[in-house]
Design an enzyme around this catalytic site. Sequence first.
Site, PDB file in Angstrom:
ATOM      1  N   HIS A   1     -29.166  -3.712 -12.164  1.00  0.00           N
ATOM      2  CA  HIS A   1     -29.363  -2.849 -11.012  1.00  0.00           C
ATOM      3  C   HIS A   1     -28.078  -2.706 -10.184  1.00  0.00           C
ATOM      4  CE1 HIS A   1     -30.664  -0.946  -7.383  1.00  0.00           C
ATOM      5  NE2 HIS A   1     -30.017  -1.903  -6.752  1.00  0.00           N
TER       6      HIS A   1
ATOM      7  N   ASP B   1     -12.404  -1.932  -9.464  1.00  0.00           N
ATOM      8  CA  ASP B   1     -13.162  -2.967 -10.165  1.00  0.00           C
ATOM      9  C   ASP B   1     -13.474  -4.046  -9.152  1.00  0.00           C
ATOM     10  OD1 ASP B   1     -10.306  -4.249 -10.266  1.00  0.00           O
ATOM     11  OD2 ASP B   1     -11.699  -5.854 -10.787  1.00  0.00           O
TER      12      ASP B   1
ATOM     13  N   CYS C   1     -33.371   4.564  -7.175  1.00  0.00           N
ATOM     14  CA  CYS C   1     -32.531   4.149  -8.300  1.00  0.00           C
ATOM     15  C   CYS C   1     -33.263   4.404  -9.614  1.00  0.00           C
ATOM     16  CB  CYS C   1     -32.175   2.668  -8.172  1.00  0.00           C
ATOM     17  SG  CYS C   1     -31.153   2.058  -9.518  1.00  0.00           S
TER      18      CYS C   1
ATOM     19  N   CYS D   1     -35.303  -0.872 -11.771  1.00  0.00           N
ATOM     20  CA  CYS D   1     -36.096  -0.166 -10.754  1.00  0.00           C
ATOM     21  C   CYS D   1     -37.209   0.682 -11.360  1.00  0.00           C
ATOM     22  CB  CYS D   1     -35.174   0.685  -9.885  1.00  0.00           C
ATOM     23  SG  CYS D   1     -34.096  -0.335  -8.867  1.00  0.00           S
TER      24      CYS D   1
ATOM     25  N   ASP E   1      -6.625  -7.054 -17.079  1.00  0.00           N
ATOM     26  CA  ASP E   1      -5.696  -7.513 -16.049  1.00  0.00           C
ATOM     27  C   ASP E   1      -4.707  -8.464 -16.723  1.00  0.00           C
ATOM     28  OD1 ASP E   1      -4.394  -7.915 -13.697  1.00  0.00           O
ATOM     29  OD2 ASP E   1      -6.078  -8.796 -12.610  1.00  0.00           O
TER      30      ASP E   1
ATOM     31  N   CYS F   1     -32.340   2.993 -12.523  1.00  0.00           N
ATOM     32  CA  CYS F   1     -31.977   1.969 -13.509  1.00  0.00           C
ATOM     33  C   CYS F   1     -33.223   1.360 -14.161  1.00  0.00           C
ATOM     34  CB  CYS F   1     -31.098   0.883 -12.866  1.00  0.00           C
ATOM     35  SG  CYS F   1     -32.008  -0.441 -12.056  1.00  0.00           S
TER      36      CYS F   1
HETATM   37  N1  GUN Z   1      -6.833  -8.333  -8.996  1.00  0.00           N
HETATM   38  C1  GUN Z   1      -7.010  -8.263  -7.657  1.00  0.00           C
HETATM   39  N2  GUN Z   1      -5.823  -8.248  -7.004  1.00  0.00           N
HETATM   40  C2  GUN Z   1      -4.869  -8.337  -7.968  1.00  0.00           C
HETATM   41  C3  GUN Z   1      -3.426  -8.388  -7.918  1.00  0.00           C
HETATM   42  O1  GUN Z   1      -2.791  -8.349  -6.868  1.00  0.00           O
HETATM   43  N3  GUN Z   1      -2.785  -8.480  -9.132  1.00  0.00           N
HETATM   44  C4  GUN Z   1      -3.466  -8.530 -10.314  1.00  0.00           C
HETATM   45  N4  GUN Z   1      -2.776  -8.627 -11.460  1.00  0.00           N
HETATM   46  N5  GUN Z   1      -4.810  -8.482 -10.379  1.00  0.00           N
HETATM   47  C5  GUN Z   1      -5.492  -8.391  -9.212  1.00  0.00           C
HETATM   48 ZN    ZN Z   2     -32.018  -0.048  -9.813  1.00  0.00          ZN
END
Ligand code: GUN
Ligand code: ZN
Length: 374
Positions: free
Chosen positions: A337, A268, A306, A311, A93, A308
Amino acid sequence: MPVPGRFTIHARDGKARRATLHTAHGEIQTPVFMPVGTQGSVKAVGPDDLLQAGSQIILGNTYHLYLRPGDELVARRGGLHRFMSWDKPILTDSGGFQVFSLSTIRKISEKGVEFRSYLDGSKHFFSPEKAISIQQNLGSDIMMVLDECVGYGADREYTARSLERTTRWARRCREVHTPGADGQLMFGIIQGGFHEDLREESLGQLLEIPFEGYAIGGLSVGESTEDMYRILNHIGPRMPEEKPRYLMGVGTPMDILEGIESGVDMFDCVLPTRNARNGTLFTSQGKVNIKRAEFREDDGPLDPNCQCYTCRNFSRAYLRHLYTAREILSYRLNSLHNIAFFLELARQAREAIEGGRFAELKAHYQGIYGTDGR
Ligand code: GUN
Ligand code: ZN
């Protein structure tokens, strides 16, 4: 090897897609969940654990790694992959979001954003160009443009001005990196708050630049589930068909399924790892709070469905004991997990899309987690 950025769609089910994204560190089967490794480590688990759990790609953060240990130090060690011994894809990011969520004192201008370090209060400046040069030093497979994630309370006027500045920043990011150079991909980030027309405006502007993929930013910032889904359902299907679509920082298992249904490919969230550390575990039967007294002498696995490591090898009684005793192993086993659960959810989504059964899968999880999973 196919060129990084190549995106092949194999199957569709409604708006949901099942695809492969090629990167410099191998291919990613989508829809995909990306565990978060903010500081060059997915908290409490190692690369071996991540591989065993089936992680295809992890996330790193420009903001944290720039402040500590420094992107140039990482570059001198051969980049983030080598530094942390993770040979599969990494997405970083841009720092935009973290500057706004973690640094108290910040000044935003056309040039970029000035902020104080969350570590020692020292002053720093991110320009769009700087955010890219840091990500080049880290050597991530997917770089994100510097953006402004406007808070939930922002008014329409501010949101509109901000998204235009985010577009100008995105263009500056693109200008300092030739598409495909060094195998690194660059994704643009759609902002526009909770206004459908502003979201379309943001997307339209970014499409002119263009990028190897597009992300939806500015969600999960304090809004209701209804508002989040309204924007997600509106903008997801309007994003380019032939490129990967990424929903940033979202969310619960139901949010992810909602995203997939709107045509999003990548997700994510810190939820599985953060919740693991406070004893909240996601299972095929719903959320389990492992500290509860009812598990004191429960010899069964955390989740019988699960596969993993946790588990397969430990009882609920043991996991409760580790948690109660604040043992370090508790963090590892719980995180392992929860990560496995989110990865399995994405795998089931891929399988369901291929079989034309995605709606069924979503209804199944809705029965367990409710409509939003909160
Ligand atoms: N991670 C969650 N929301 C955002 C966002 O609006 N911009 C960026 N760069 N990362 C994020
Ligand atoms: Zn598990």
